[in-house]
Design a protein around this motif. Structure first.
Motif, mmCIF file in Angstrom:
data_model
loop_
_atom_site.group_PDB
_atom_site.id
_atom_site.type_symbol
_atom_site.label_atom_id
_atom_site.label_comp_id
_atom_site.label_asym_id
_atom_site.label_seq_id
_atom_site.Cartn_x
_atom_site.Cartn_y
_atom_site.Cartn_z
ATOM 1 N N GLY A 140 0.697 -1.125 0.192
ATOM 2 C CA GLY A 140 0.039 -0.082 -0.231
ATOM 3 C C GLY A 140 0.935 1.278 -0.075
ATOM 4 O O GLY A 140 0.728 1.778 -0.987
ATOM 5 N N VAL A 141 1.847 1.402 0.865
ATOM 6 C CA VAL A 141 2.472 2.518 0.437
ATOM 7 C C VAL A 141 3.653 2.887 -0.973
ATOM 8 O O VAL A 141 3.193 3.675 -1.122
ATOM 9 N N ALA A 142 4.492 1.289 -0.854
ATOM 10 C CA ALA A 142 4.853 1.913 -2.457
ATOM 11 C C ALA A 142 3.853 1.982 -3.597
ATOM 12 O O ALA A 142 3.820 2.236 -4.937
ATOM 13 N N THR A 143 2.205 1.666 -3.969
ATOM 14 C CA THR A 143 1.370 1.939 -4.217
ATOM 15 C C THR A 143 0.731 3.446 -4.085
ATOM 16 O O THR A 143 1.147 4.074 -5.414
ATOM 17 N N THR A 144 0.909 3.888 -3.520
ATOM 18 C CA THR A 144 0.415 5.426 -3.140
ATOM 19 C C THR A 144 1.384 6.152 -3.505
ATOM 20 O O THR A 144 1.343 7.238 -3.832
ATOM 21 N N GLY A 145 2.643 5.767 -3.420
ATOM 22 C CA GLY A 145 3.639 5.997 -3.440
ATOM 23 C C GLY A 145 3.716 6.848 -4.936
ATOM 24 O O GLY A 145 4.697 7.730 -6.038
ATOM 25 N N ILE A 146 3.701 5.397 -6.044
ATOM 26 C CA ILE A 146 3.643 5.498 -7.418
ATOM 27 C C ILE A 146 2.751 6.036 -7.769
ATOM 28 O O ILE A 146 2.660 6.571 -8.656
ATOM 29 N N LEU A 147 1.500 6.091 -7.499
ATOM 30 C CA LEU A 147 0.654 6.760 -8.021
ATOM 31 C C LEU A 147 -0.011 8.852 -7.944
ATOM 32 O O LEU A 147 0.654 9.367 -8.941
ATOM 33 N N MET A 148 1.361 8.641 -6.555
ATOM 34 C CA MET A 148 2.042 10.364 -7.153
ATOM 35 C C MET A 148 2.499 10.786 -7.473
ATOM 36 O O MET A 148 2.428 11.941 -7.871
ATOM 37 N N ARG A 149 3.056 9.812 -7.822
ATOM 38 C CA ARG A 149 4.969 10.553 -8.740
ATOM 39 C C ARG A 149 4.166 10.148 -10.110
ATOM 40 O O ARG A 149 4.397 11.127 -11.263
ATOM 41 N N PHE A 150 3.550 9.291 -11.078
ATOM 42 C CA PHE A 150 3.236 8.424 -11.780
ATOM 43 C C PHE A 150 2.060 9.155 -12.392
ATOM 44 O O PHE A 150 1.703 9.755 -13.389
ATOM 45 N N PHE A 151 0.689 8.774 -11.987
ATOM 46 C CA PHE A 151 -0.802 8.822 -12.278
ATOM 47 C C PHE A 151 -1.328 10.060 -11.516
ATOM 48 O O PHE A 151 -2.009 10.940 -11.743
ATOM 49 N N LEU A 152 -1.070 10.581 -10.612
ATOM 50 C CA LEU A 152 -1.725 11.899 -10.236
ATOM 51 C C LEU A 152 -1.207 13.011 -9.790
ATOM 52 O O LEU A 152 -0.631 13.407 -8.865
ATOM 53 N N ALA A 183 -3.790 23.767 2.272
ATOM 54 C CA ALA A 183 -5.030 23.407 1.323
ATOM 55 C C ALA A 183 -4.111 22.706 0.257
ATOM 56 O O ALA A 183 -4.838 21.922 -0.648
ATOM 57 N N LYS A 184 -2.722 23.050 -0.131
ATOM 58 C CA LYS A 184 -2.303 22.172 -1.315
ATOM 59 C C LYS A 184 -2.037 21.002 -1.384
ATOM 60 O O LYS A 184 -2.077 20.187 -2.426
ATOM 61 N N ILE A 185 -2.274 20.489 -0.026
ATOM 62 C CA ILE A 185 -1.449 18.981 -0.148
ATOM 63 C C ILE A 185 -2.423 18.348 0.113
ATOM 64 O O ILE A 185 -3.776 18.172 0.190
ATOM 65 N N SER A 186 -2.438 17.044 -2.168
ATOM 66 C CA SER A 186 -3.436 15.849 -1.645
ATOM 67 C C SER A 186 -3.713 14.970 -1.064
ATOM 68 O O SER A 186 -2.952 14.675 -0.090
ATOM 69 N N ALA A 187 -5.457 14.344 -1.238
ATOM 70 C CA ALA A 187 -5.866 13.569 -0.361
ATOM 71 C C ALA A 187 -5.267 12.289 -0.030
ATOM 72 O O ALA A 187 -4.311 12.049 0.199
ATOM 73 N N ILE A 188 -4.467 12.576 -1.585
ATOM 74 C CA ILE A 188 -3.250 10.939 -1.815
ATOM 75 C C ILE A 188 -2.308 10.772 -1.082
ATOM 76 O O ILE A 188 -1.646 9.965 -0.542
ATOM 77 N N PHE A 189 -1.382 12.005 -0.606
ATOM 78 C CA PHE A 189 -0.346 12.041 0.130
ATOM 79 C C PHE A 189 -1.087 11.606 1.895
ATOM 80 O O PHE A 189 -0.346 11.328 2.680
ATOM 81 N N TYR A 190 -2.461 12.801 2.293
ATOM 82 C CA TYR A 190 -2.514 12.003 3.471
ATOM 83 C C TYR A 190 -2.598 10.919 3.010
ATOM 84 O O TYR A 190 -2.065 9.438 4.878
ATOM 85 N N ALA A 191 -3.218 9.292 2.578
ATOM 86 C CA ALA A 191 -2.810 8.064 2.258
ATOM 87 C C ALA A 191 -2.233 7.820 2.833
ATOM 88 O O ALA A 191 -2.051 6.217 3.567
ATOM 89 N N HIS A 192 -0.954 8.099 1.751
ATOM 90 C CA HIS A 192 0.280 7.797 1.866
ATOM 91 C C HIS A 192 0.662 7.814 2.865
ATOM 92 O O HIS A 192 1.794 6.843 3.593
ATOM 93 N N LEU A 193 1.004 9.299 3.886
ATOM 94 C CA LEU A 193 1.785 9.342 5.060
ATOM 95 C C LEU A 193 0.796 8.224 6.112
ATOM 96 O O LEU A 193 1.737 7.611 6.389
#
Length: 346
Positions: free
Chosen positions: A213-225, A250-260
């Protein structure tokens, strides 16, 4: 069920973060409070486990020996398999920690028709194990650039080396691929190998799903979102956490919070799981002890302080009872005083 529960738990963690940050004011909770709590649990739990193991007594000399120990001068000693001094122990520990030597020596036993038992080398586990661990180490080092300003040369060097192939745009890091491949192999091994599948429990699958899950959310942030992620705002938060002056924008996206949130869950879970083998390998008496039981006396710390009780003392304590029961004694009873003799006669 032992696959479904861990997977559902990781999905629930992702949903909690994605939904929770939509509530006004909860960004500070997920971006500041949770990371501090997770780090406190990680450091406190890690130190507690190491301290507990360090103070645990070792009643016997139990180093793992798989070769010829130190003996006569004309008999060749296997210094790595049966180390008898500190330098040899350090050499074996170094190879175990940095090269996973015990996994390299791994063999598998298979019964064929006949019956015929064969032992075969099994290097796949070593390969993907070392692939995952070193990929994870490089990823952690790369992420240090988010917490430091200016970025140290070592971190920049590792990052450049990791993206040396320059595949795609943005550039794909090699460890992004090798980390996921290593995790998928370790997960697939628990599914395919019937012996490993039988002994695997839910707490064996949960860290694998959590790391995926950590790796997937990180890859999503870098390549897809990528367009939804403001790297400057994330670095401002990361530097603020390290300097104890966190700032949420407010600029921090929700996917980053999921990754964190997944990273924080991993940190909090780490000291109480099998992942603690990272620190436990240093405390293992089967690895960190020398095979010198015939040269150096090992004192059992569990032995109580026993005061010797000689036979003379035993006889002095029970002489009267022994004489009464007809047991021979070395010394007779002392003569009684004359007054006691008259009282007995009367």
């Amino acid at each position: 069920m032992k696959y479904a529960f861990p997977f559902a738990a990781v999905v629930a963690l992702v949903l909690i973060a994605l939904i929770g940050v939509q509530i006004p004011g909860m960004q500070y909770f997920f971006g500041v409070v949770i990371p501090y709590l997770a780090m406190a649990l990680f450091l406190g739990g890690f130190c507690y486990r190491i301290f507990y193991w360090a103070k645990s007594p070792v009643p016997f000399k139990i180093p793992t020996t798989c070769g010829q120990g130190y003996s006569l001068p004309w008999i060749k000693q296997d210094k790595l398999e049966a180390p008898n001094n500190t330098s040899q122990v350090v050499a074996r520990m170094f190879l175990e920690i940095f090269l996973f030597r015990s996994l390299w020596r791994n063999t598998k036993a298979t019964v064929y028709d006949g019956p015929k038992l064969t032992y075969e080398s099994s290097k796949w586990l070593w390969l993907f194990g070392i692939l995952f661990h070193y990929s994870f180490l490089v990823v952690v080092i790369r992420h240090m650039r988010m917490f430091m300003e200016p970025v140290p040369f070592l971190v920049s060097f590792v990052e450049v080396g990791d993206s040396l192939l320059q595949i795609g745009a943005p550039t794909m890091y090699m460890t992004d691929v090798t980390l996921v491949l290593g995790l998928l192999f370790l997960f697939g091994r628990r599914l395919v190998n019937p012996h490993v599948r039988y002994i695997s429990l839910a707490n064996d699958y949960f860290p694998l799903f959590l790391l995926l899950g950590v790796a997937t959310t990180g890859i999503l942030m870098r390549f897809f979102l990528r367009t939804d992620v403001d790297i400057n705002a994330i670095k401002e938060l990361a530097v603020g956490l390290v300097t104890f002056q966190p700032t949420i924008t407010a600029k921090i996206s929700a996917i980053f919070y999921a990754h964190l949130f997944l990273v924080c869950a991993l940190l909090a879970y780490f000291p109480f799981s099998k992942l603690m083998h990272m620190g436990g390998v240093f405390m293992s008496p089967t690895r960190n002890m020398a095979n010198d039981s015939r040269m150096v006396r090992h004192i059992n710390p569990w032995n109580p302080d026993i005061k010797p009780h000689s036979y003379a003392g035993y006889e002095d304590e029970f002489r009267e009872d022994m004489i009464e029961q007809g047991i021979p004694v070395e010394k007779g009873l002392p003569p009684k005083p004359e007054a006691e003799t008259k009282e007995e006669a009367e």
